[in-house]
Design a protein around this motif. Structure first.
Motif, mmCIF file in Angstrom:
data_model
loop_
_atom_site.group_PDB
_atom_site.id
_atom_site.type_symbol
_atom_site.label_atom_id
_atom_site.label_comp_id
_atom_site.label_asym_id
_atom_site.label_seq_id
_atom_site.Cartn_x
_atom_site.Cartn_y
_atom_site.Cartn_z
ATOM 1 N N LEU A 26 0.801 -1.138 -0.051
ATOM 2 C CA LEU A 26 0.075 0.131 0.020
ATOM 3 C C LEU A 26 0.700 1.207 -0.135
ATOM 4 C CD1 LEU A 26 -2.868 -0.829 2.428
ATOM 5 C CD2 LEU A 26 -2.656 -1.367 0.299
ATOM 6 N N LYS A 27 0.412 2.402 -0.269
ATOM 7 C CA LYS A 27 0.829 3.645 -0.165
ATOM 8 C C LYS A 27 0.868 4.409 1.086
ATOM 9 C CE LYS A 27 -1.700 4.950 -3.823
ATOM 10 N NZ LYS A 27 -2.289 5.542 -4.940
ATOM 11 N N VAL A 28 1.591 4.660 1.563
ATOM 12 C CA VAL A 28 1.583 5.425 3.105
ATOM 13 C C VAL A 28 2.439 6.638 3.064
ATOM 14 C CG1 VAL A 28 2.362 4.912 5.778
ATOM 15 C CG2 VAL A 28 1.641 2.978 4.104
ATOM 16 N N GLY A 29 1.713 7.520 3.452
ATOM 17 C CA GLY A 29 2.411 9.001 3.323
ATOM 18 C C GLY A 29 3.063 9.284 4.670
ATOM 19 N N LEU A 30 4.226 9.939 4.680
ATOM 20 C CA LEU A 30 4.823 10.410 5.779
ATOM 21 C C LEU A 30 5.739 11.696 5.456
ATOM 22 C CD1 LEU A 30 7.460 9.014 4.430
ATOM 23 C CD2 LEU A 30 6.845 7.041 5.406
ATOM 24 N N THR A 31 6.407 12.198 6.474
ATOM 25 C CA THR A 31 7.428 13.356 6.251
ATOM 26 C C THR A 31 8.648 12.844 5.773
ATOM 27 O OG1 THR A 31 6.365 14.464 8.371
ATOM 28 C CG2 THR A 31 8.621 15.137 7.445
ATOM 29 N N SER A 32 9.221 13.340 4.695
ATOM 30 C CA SER A 32 10.257 13.049 3.810
ATOM 31 C C SER A 32 11.460 12.992 4.880
ATOM 32 C CB SER A 32 10.436 14.211 2.838
ATOM 33 O OG SER A 32 11.844 13.808 2.264
ATOM 34 N N ALA A 33 12.540 12.089 4.620
ATOM 35 C CA ALA A 33 13.785 11.996 5.497
ATOM 36 C C ALA A 33 13.285 11.741 6.934
ATOM 37 C CB ALA A 33 14.694 13.106 5.326
ATOM 38 N N SER A 34 12.243 11.167 7.228
ATOM 39 C CA SER A 34 11.942 10.917 8.775
ATOM 40 C C SER A 34 12.275 9.431 9.302
ATOM 41 C CB SER A 34 10.370 11.164 8.846
ATOM 42 O OG SER A 34 9.631 10.146 8.121
ATOM 43 N N SER A 35 12.093 9.111 10.433
ATOM 44 C CA SER A 35 12.111 8.018 10.923
ATOM 45 C C SER A 35 11.246 7.040 10.451
ATOM 46 C CB SER A 35 12.327 7.892 12.569
ATOM 47 O OG SER A 35 11.040 8.375 12.945
ATOM 48 N N TYR A 36 9.909 7.660 10.258
ATOM 49 C CA TYR A 36 8.767 6.751 9.583
ATOM 50 C C TYR A 36 9.458 5.950 8.258
ATOM 51 C CZ TYR A 36 6.882 9.763 13.131
ATOM 52 O OH TYR A 36 6.549 10.563 14.121
ATOM 53 N N GLU A 37 10.009 6.931 7.264
ATOM 54 C CA GLU A 37 10.625 6.226 6.192
ATOM 55 C C GLU A 37 11.485 5.331 6.459
ATOM 56 O OE1 GLU A 37 11.856 8.055 1.643
ATOM 57 O OE2 GLU A 37 11.897 9.584 3.701
ATOM 58 N N SER A 38 12.453 5.399 7.320
ATOM 59 C CA SER A 38 13.299 4.312 7.758
ATOM 60 C C SER A 38 12.882 3.265 8.269
ATOM 61 C CB SER A 38 14.388 4.734 8.627
ATOM 62 O OG SER A 38 14.960 5.902 8.389
#
Length: 273
Positions: free
Chosen positions: A141-153
């Protein structure tokens, strides 16, 4: 002088200059009588523009308290998060009281003198979406998050939190399409369009999600918290004098109850413990 020798001399000079910048933050703050804090413009309730179009929020108030303890004025800068998180500020900013999670990757360019609050990472979905009940359902799925955040990691399955390496982080999915945004605001706007229209979910901080969940019936939490997320003060790496001063100031703010008071003011609970 031979070219190689000239190059070596130049590199030594550049290195010395870089160390001079990195090691003089406290001198710069005291000399300019100004603390430059960098943070996001839109990350409520930690930082956001209020009705007077002024920066407000928990991180803003904490930065004000730090500047007051130092006896200097405060200047706030709001570049994009990827600029903040990349580090190598070269003296443009003095400190990041900006809700940064201290990952091992970031520890290559930052020092983290103080963890000043903690809150879990959570999944938010459209209220009409019954497909997602936890991280295992994010697969594909497509999950939105802040760029370069820990969520992306986290979605890339390589998050290691500095100072909490023993924390077990589960990745119960094979592959998720991370969709980076400059701010949470736009991500939530896209999620509000409907399940799967532009996004299937948003990954964010529970404290950041709570006001939206209370005020907007288009969103709901999906499942339990994913992992405990410490948030630390970040400074340029290699400045022990500034590191010690920041630790000293935050110890004072904790001891005199300032952090607890500001936490209650903005969050409704003491997340600074």
């Amino acid at each position: 002088m031979r070219p190689f020798a000239a190059l070596a001399t130049g590199l030594l000079a550049l290195t010395a200059f870089s160390h001079a910048i990195a090691g003089t933050t406290l001198d710069r703050v005291e000399s300019h009588k100004e603390l430059v804090n960098v943070l996001m413009e839109s990350y409520p309730p930690f930082s956001f523009l209020n009705e007077q179009n002024q920066l407000d929020g928990f991180d803003v108030d904490v930065a004000k308290a730090v500047a007051e303890k130092l006896g200097v004025k405060l200047r706030l800068e709001t570049p994009s998060w990827d600029v903040i998180a990349a580090g190598h500020w070269s003296g443009r900013y003095d400190i990041c009281i900006c809700s940064m999670t201290p990952s091992q990757a970031r520890a290559q360019v930052f020092d983290f003198p103080v963890t000043y609050y903690a809150s879990p990472a959570v999944i938010v979905v459209n209220a009409k979406d019954d497909r997602i009940h936890g991280a295992k359902d994010l697969n594909g799925l497509k999950v939105g998050l802040t760029s370069a955040s820990s969520y992306e990691s986290y979605l890339n399955k390589n998050l290691v939190i500095e100072g909490a390496e023993q924390q077990k982080i589960d990745y119960p999915f094979e592959a998720v399409q991370a969709v980076p945004y400059d701010t949470d605001n736009v991500a939530f706007q896209d999620l509000a369009l409907g399940a799967g229209v532009r996004l299937d979910a948003v990954l964010t901080n529970l404290v950041t999600a709570q006001p939206r969940l209370k005020q907007d019936t288009r969103f709901k939490l999906a499942g339990a918290a994913l992992y405990e997320e410490p948030n630390a003060v970040a400074i340029e790496k290699g400045d022990p004098q500034w590191d010690a001063k920041v630790r000293e100031v935050f110890a004072q703010l904790k001891a005199d109850g300032t952090l607890a008071r500001l936490s209650q003011k903005w969050i409704g609970a003491d997340i600074s413990k």
